[in-house]
Design a protein around this motif. Structure first.
Motif, PDB file in Angstrom:
ATOM      1  N   PRO A  75     -43.045  46.385   3.029  1.00 56.13           N
ATOM      2  CA  PRO A  75     -43.046  47.164   4.130  1.00 56.13           C
ATOM      3  C   PRO A  75     -44.150  47.210   4.819  1.00 56.13           C
ATOM      4  CG  PRO A  75     -42.159  48.357   2.276  1.00 56.13           C
ATOM      5  CD  PRO A  75     -42.752  46.936   1.659  1.00 56.13           C
ATOM      6  N   ARG A  76     -45.440  47.091   4.117  1.00 60.05           N
ATOM      7  CA  ARG A  76     -46.720  46.903   4.836  1.00 60.05           C
ATOM      8  C   ARG A  76     -47.000  45.770   5.721  1.00 60.05           C
ATOM      9  NH1 ARG A  76     -50.753  44.015   3.014  1.00 60.05           N
ATOM     10  NH2 ARG A  76     -52.127  45.268   3.838  1.00 60.05           N
ATOM     11  N   SER A  77     -46.258  44.619   5.443  1.00 63.64           N
ATOM     12  CA  SER A  77     -46.434  43.421   6.212  1.00 63.64           C
ATOM     13  C   SER A  77     -45.667  43.517   7.668  1.00 63.64           C
ATOM     14  CB  SER A  77     -45.717  42.170   5.614  1.00 63.64           C
ATOM     15  OG  SER A  77     -46.361  41.863   4.431  1.00 63.64           O
ATOM     16  N   LYS A  78     -46.469  43.462   8.691  1.00 65.48           N
ATOM     17  CA  LYS A  78     -46.077  43.576  10.167  1.00 65.48           C
ATOM     18  C   LYS A  78     -45.471  42.044  10.669  1.00 65.48           C
ATOM     19  CE  LYS A  78     -47.332  47.856   9.680  1.00 65.48           C
ATOM     20  NZ  LYS A  78     -46.334  48.941   9.752  1.00 65.48           N
ATOM     21  N   VAL A  79     -44.199  42.158  11.305  1.00 67.53           N
ATOM     22  CA  VAL A  79     -43.680  41.066  12.003  1.00 67.53           C
ATOM     23  C   VAL A  79     -43.881  41.024  13.293  1.00 67.53           C
ATOM     24  CG1 VAL A  79     -41.617  39.661  12.089  1.00 67.53           C
ATOM     25  CG2 VAL A  79     -41.964  41.004   9.947  1.00 67.53           C
ATOM     26  N   LEU A  80     -44.407  39.845  13.726  1.00 67.58           N
ATOM     27  CA  LEU A  80     -44.779  39.618  15.112  1.00 67.58           C
ATOM     28  C   LEU A  80     -43.729  38.531  15.558  1.00 67.58           C
ATOM     29  CD1 LEU A  80     -46.127  40.373  17.779  1.00 67.58           C
ATOM     30  CD2 LEU A  80     -48.095  38.877  17.230  1.00 67.58           C
ATOM     31  N   ILE A  81     -42.824  38.712  16.493  1.00 67.91           N
ATOM     32  CA  ILE A  81     -41.677  37.699  16.680  1.00 67.91           C
ATOM     33  C   ILE A  81     -42.068  36.904  17.725  1.00 67.91           C
ATOM     34  CG2 ILE A  81     -39.167  37.511  17.818  1.00 67.91           C
ATOM     35  CD1 ILE A  81     -39.283  38.217  14.962  1.00 67.91           C
ATOM     36  N   LEU A  82     -41.742  35.611  17.562  1.00 67.56           N
ATOM     37  CA  LEU A  82     -42.185  34.501  18.671  1.00 67.56           C
ATOM     38  C   LEU A  82     -41.071  33.953  19.266  1.00 67.56           C
ATOM     39  CD1 LEU A  82     -45.029  32.472  16.611  1.00 67.56           C
ATOM     40  CD2 LEU A  82     -45.470  34.335  18.531  1.00 67.56           C
ATOM     41  N   THR A  83     -41.028  34.232  20.748  1.00 67.24           N
ATOM     42  CA  THR A  83     -39.394  33.783  21.359  1.00 67.24           C
ATOM     43  C   THR A  83     -39.686  33.084  22.549  1.00 67.24           C
ATOM     44  OG1 THR A  83     -37.352  34.772  21.657  1.00 67.24           O
ATOM     45  CG2 THR A  83     -39.222  36.079  22.233  1.00 67.24           C
ATOM     46  N   THR A  84     -38.687  32.814  23.175  1.00 61.72           N
ATOM     47  CA  THR A  84     -38.592  32.308  24.478  1.00 61.72           C
ATOM     48  C   THR A  84     -37.545  33.156  25.317  1.00 61.72           C
ATOM     49  OG1 THR A  84     -36.838  30.559  23.873  1.00 61.72           O
ATOM     50  CG2 THR A  84     -39.261  29.976  24.237  1.00 61.72           C
ATOM     51  N   PHE A  85     -37.540  33.281  26.636  1.00 61.70           N
ATOM     52  CA  PHE A  85     -36.796  34.071  27.352  1.00 61.70           C
ATOM     53  C   PHE A  85     -35.105  33.691  27.169  1.00 61.70           C
ATOM     54  CE2 PHE A  85     -39.110  37.123  28.977  1.00 61.70           C
ATOM     55  CZ  PHE A  85     -40.091  36.813  30.142  1.00 61.70           C
ATOM     56  N   ASP A  86     -34.994  32.450  26.882  1.00 64.80           N
ATOM     57  CA  ASP A  86     -33.358  31.921  26.689  1.00 64.80           C
ATOM     58  C   ASP A  86     -32.819  32.448  25.367  1.00 64.80           C
ATOM     59  OD1 ASP A  86     -34.840  30.233  25.450  1.00 64.80           O
ATOM     60  OD2 ASP A  86     -33.523  28.464  25.945  1.00 64.80           O
ATOM     61  N   LEU A  87     -33.711  33.267  24.465  1.00 70.94           N
ATOM     62  CA  LEU A  87     -33.405  33.478  23.184  1.00 70.94           C
ATOM     63  C   LEU A  87     -33.797  35.101  23.095  1.00 70.94           C
ATOM     64  CD1 LEU A  87     -34.810  30.570  20.840  1.00 70.94           C
ATOM     65  CD2 LEU A  87     -32.364  31.098  21.653  1.00 70.94           C
ATOM     66  N   ASP A  88     -33.556  35.842  24.387  1.00 72.25           N
ATOM     67  CA  ASP A  88     -33.832  37.269  24.229  1.00 72.25           C
ATOM     68  C   ASP A  88     -33.090  38.065  23.209  1.00 72.25           C
ATOM     69  OD1 ASP A  88     -36.322  37.163  25.718  1.00 72.25           O
ATOM     70  OD2 ASP A  88     -35.166  37.607  27.597  1.00 72.25           O
ATOM     71  N   GLU A  89     -31.798  37.708  23.238  1.00 71.41           N
ATOM     72  CA  GLU A  89     -30.747  38.410  22.429  1.00 71.41           C
ATOM     73  C   GLU A  89     -31.136  38.657  21.097  1.00 71.41           C
ATOM     74  OE1 GLU A  89     -28.798  34.633  23.101  1.00 71.41           O
ATOM     75  OE2 GLU A  89     -30.100  35.977  24.173  1.00 71.41           O
ATOM     76  N   TYR A  90     -31.685  37.434  20.566  1.00 71.35           N
ATOM     77  CA  TYR A  90     -32.298  37.287  19.137  1.00 71.35           C
ATOM     78  C   TYR A  90     -33.679  38.030  18.927  1.00 71.35           C
ATOM     79  CZ  TYR A  90     -28.930  33.259  19.145  1.00 71.35           C
ATOM     80  OH  TYR A  90     -27.693  32.557  19.114  1.00 71.35           O
ATOM     81  N   ALA A  91     -34.139  37.911  19.946  1.00 73.08           N
ATOM     82  CA  ALA A  91     -35.621  38.877  19.817  1.00 73.08           C
ATOM     83  C   ALA A  91     -35.149  40.494  19.596  1.00 73.08           C
ATOM     84  CB  ALA A  91     -36.525  38.605  21.025  1.00 73.08           C
ATOM     85  N   PHE A  92     -34.415  40.639  20.671  1.00 67.99           N
ATOM     86  CA  PHE A  92     -34.128  42.355  20.446  1.00 67.99           C
ATOM     87  C   PHE A  92     -33.378  42.590  19.091  1.00 67.99           C
ATOM     88  CE2 PHE A  92     -31.044  45.993  21.104  1.00 67.99           C
ATOM     89  CZ  PHE A  92     -32.114  46.635  21.896  1.00 67.99           C
ATOM     90  N   ALA A  93     -32.531  41.630  18.562  1.00 68.99           N
ATOM     91  CA  ALA A  93     -32.119  42.134  17.188  1.00 68.99           C
ATOM     92  C   ALA A  93     -32.965  42.114  16.289  1.00 68.99           C
ATOM     93  CB  ALA A  93     -31.035  40.973  16.828  1.00 68.99           C
ATOM     94  N   SER A  94     -34.139  41.066  16.205  1.00 65.86           N
ATOM     95  CA  SER A  94     -35.208  41.085  15.574  1.00 65.86           C
ATOM     96  C   SER A  94     -35.994  42.444  15.473  1.00 65.86           C
ATOM     97  CB  SER A  94     -36.177  39.932  15.696  1.00 65.86           C
ATOM     98  OG  SER A  94     -35.312  38.627  15.510  1.00 65.86           O
ATOM     99  N   LEU A  95     -36.286  42.851  16.826  1.00 61.19           N
ATOM    100  CA  LEU A  95     -37.026  44.322  16.879  1.00 61.19           C
ATOM    101  C   LEU A  95     -36.237  45.325  16.248  1.00 61.19           C
ATOM    102  CD1 LEU A  95     -37.986  44.052  20.567  1.00 61.19           C
ATOM    103  CD2 LEU A  95     -39.421  43.424  18.689  1.00 61.19           C
ATOM    104  N   ALA A  96     -34.834  45.487  16.507  1.00 67.16           N
ATOM    105  CA  ALA A  96     -33.874  46.336  15.765  1.00 67.16           C
ATOM    106  C   ALA A  96     -34.060  46.156  14.295  1.00 67.16           C
ATOM    107  CB  ALA A  96     -32.595  46.436  16.249  1.00 67.16           C
ATOM    108  N   ALA A  97     -34.315  44.888  13.643  1.00 64.57           N
ATOM    109  CA  ALA A  97     -34.305  44.988  12.320  1.00 64.57           C
ATOM    110  C   ALA A  97     -35.728  45.322  11.720  1.00 64.57           C
ATOM    111  CB  ALA A  97     -34.088  43.323  12.069  1.00 64.57           C
ATOM    112  N   GLY A  98     -36.644  45.472  12.558  1.00 59.73           N
ATOM    113  CA  GLY A  98     -37.896  46.335  12.125  1.00 59.73           C
ATOM    114  C   GLY A  98     -39.207  45.254  12.379  1.00 59.73           C
ATOM    115  N   ALA A  99     -39.077  44.298  13.331  1.00 62.53           N
ATOM    116  CA  ALA A  99     -40.159  43.779  13.807  1.00 62.53           C
ATOM    117  C   ALA A  99     -41.158  44.477  14.629  1.00 62.53           C
ATOM    118  CB  ALA A  99     -39.884  42.627  14.815  1.00 62.53           C
ATOM    119  N   SER A 100     -42.356  44.778  14.653  1.00 62.25           N
ATOM    120  CA  SER A 100     -43.275  45.253  15.359  1.00 62.25           C
ATOM    121  C   SER A 100     -43.939  44.874  16.648  1.00 62.25           C
ATOM    122  CB  SER A 100     -44.527  45.289  14.720  1.00 62.25           C
ATOM    123  OG  SER A 100     -44.518  45.943  13.337  1.00 62.25           O
TER     124      SER A 100
END
Length: 221
Positions: A75-100
């Motif tokens: 839990p103390r490890s923070k996740v920073l997602i790397l994405t491109t605009f054509d994959l925004d839906e995946y980024a949103f799901a990742s944020l909902a999964a707990g990314a910071s």
């Protein structure tokens, strides 16, 4: 304090480039590299990095599932997602999964470094401009019904001013923009946001955005 960083990306050249950028910083050190989500989870469990740079689309276990798993095992490890605009839906799901937070892969090095420092310090990296575009692209993932009783009960814990702040956060405004809109000091906005996160049991600003939409406090335009 030295920020320990794990790099998860299926492209070896990108891992090498990120590692070189991080290794040149006096307050950062890359502690490992993963070519897929499963390896990222395993190395996170072993190395306990402060921040994980996580690609979204990788073979096998993708960044979304990996984010969900590693935020449970470390839990103390923070996740920073790397994405491109054509994959925004995946980024949103990742944020909902707990990314910071999330960044575009073509972000400038100084922006990447600032984002890593912010995430390591416990803040969320949530660009208002990118957030608005992201929510525009993924609104079909957002609920279309009324707020659940659970959401309404949680919203009832907030004061009127805190709800006002949460609405602005949900719309993607920065603290400075919220302060200007509500005629408050920026420090006051930050204090309100801290109380909102505490009362709602949320870990960061990103989860506050998700909650604002899930609860129908903010509606897609």
């Amino acid at each position: 304090m030295t920020i320990r960083i794990l790099i998860a990306d299926d492209e070896a050249l990108l891992r090498m480039a990120f590692s070189a950028i991080l290794d040149a910083q006096p307050d950062m050190t890359p502690v490992g590299e993963a070519a897929d989500g499963s390896e990222a989870v395993r190395l996170t469990r072993e190395l306990r990095p402060d921040v994980v740079l996580m690609d979204v689309r990788m073979p096998g276990t993708d960044g979304i599932e990996a984010t969900q798993r590693l935020t449970r095992v470390s839990p103390r490890s923070k996740v920073l997602i790397l994405t491109t605009f054509d994959l925004d839906e995946y980024a949103f799901a990742s944020l909902a999964a707990g990314a910071s937070g999330f960044l575009l892969k073509n972000t400038r090095p100084e922006e990447l470094l600032a984002a890593i420092r912010n995430v390591a310090a416990g803040d969320a990296v949530l660009s208002p401009r990118i957030t608005r575009r992201l929510l525009d692209n993924v609104r079909h993932h957002l609920p279309h019904g009324a707020s659940t009783d659970h959401h309404l009960e949680r919203l009832g814990r907030l004061s009127t001013r805190e709800r006002d702040v949460l609405v602005k956060v949900g719309k993607g405004l920065s603290n400075a923009e919220i302060a200007a809109a509500l005629h408050l000091a920026e420090a006051t906005v930050k204090a309100h946001l801290g109380r909102i996160l505490q009362k709602l049991g949320l870990r960061d600003r990103i989860q506050a955005v998700v909650f604002a939409y899930d609860s129908r406090l903010v509606h897609p335009a």
